[in-house]
Design an enzyme around this catalytic site. Structure first.
Site, PDB file in Angstrom:
ATOM      1  CG  ASP A  62      -0.275   0.226   2.188  1.00 55.31           C
ATOM      2  OD1 ASP A  62       0.474  -0.345   3.191  1.00 55.31           O
ATOM      3  OD2 ASP A  62      -0.861  -0.237   3.493  1.00 55.31           O
ATOM      4  CE  LYS A 122       3.045   9.123   4.358  1.00 62.34           C
ATOM      5  NZ  LYS A 122       3.490   9.239   5.375  1.00 62.34           N
ATOM      6  CG  ASP A 171       6.459   6.012   6.478  1.00 66.10           C
ATOM      7  OD1 ASP A 171       7.521   7.116   6.279  1.00 66.10           O
ATOM      8  OD2 ASP A 171       5.474   6.092   6.562  1.00 66.10           O
ATOM      9  CG  ASP A 225      -4.833   0.642   9.435  1.00 70.99           C
ATOM     10  OD1 ASP A 225      -4.615   0.653  10.810  1.00 70.99           O
ATOM     11  OD2 ASP A 225      -3.390   0.114   9.233  1.00 70.99           O
TER      12      ASP A 225
END
Length: 179
Positions: free
Chosen positions: A99, A130, A102, A158
């Protein structure tokens, strides 16, 4: 749930359009092959479902559940495999569907693990990237969107197991997670 989002970052339409473009590129690359596609639970499940339905090449599916976050909003730096794949990856073309990238910790470690297990190739398809948060040297092979360092939810992502079912990706209000 909608009121907890500061604003919508990516609409349902924007996501669908870009996932279709990435799916087409992956499908072309793996024509004539049967890749093993590994979805990283739970965050990738909606993206994973939309993505694999775009592929016309034969595929096999499996899932892993890994964590480096727990219930917090910052990576702990420890990778825990909660559910491992059931299939052998030796000699296989593997596609990891994630998903969000990071810090890069989870994917860097997963790629290394699958390579150690003998995967012929390991590619990464991610919904969100990111770039500004990267601490580990890893880049997705296929990426839908680059985003800034915002706390995002929806479309599978989430906060404390909530907001996954939002049809868009929104920026969560700080007041929700800085209590």
């Amino acid at each position: 749930m909608h009121q907890d989002c500061e604003r919508i970052l990516l609409t349902q339409e924007m996501i669908a359009r870009r996932v279709a473009e990435v799916g087409k590129a992956v499908d072309a690359h793996y024509a004539g092959k049967t890749p093993l596609i590994i979805g990283i639970l739970k965050g990738s499940i909606i993206f994973f479902s939309d993505f694999i339905r775009l592929l016309t090449c034969p595929v096999e599916l499996d899932f892993m559940a890994v964590s480096s976050y727990g219930s917090g909003s910052v990576s702990s730096g420890n990778l825990r495999i909660k559910k491992d794949i059931d299939r052998d990856v030796a000699g296989r073309d593997v596609i990891i569907v994630e998903d969000i990238i990071d810090s890069g910790f989870t994917l860097a470690n997963l790629k290394a693990l699958l390579s150690e297990r003998g995967a012929k190739s390991v590619a990464v398809v991610t919904l969100l990237n990111k770039i500004g948060r990267r601490e580990y040297e890893i880049e997705p092979d296929y990426n839908c969107f680059n985003i800034e360092n915002e706390f995002v939810v929806g479309y599978g992502l989430d906060y404390d197991q909530k907001y996954r079912n939002l049809p868009y990706i929104g920026i969560l209000k700080r007041s929700v997670y800085e209590k």
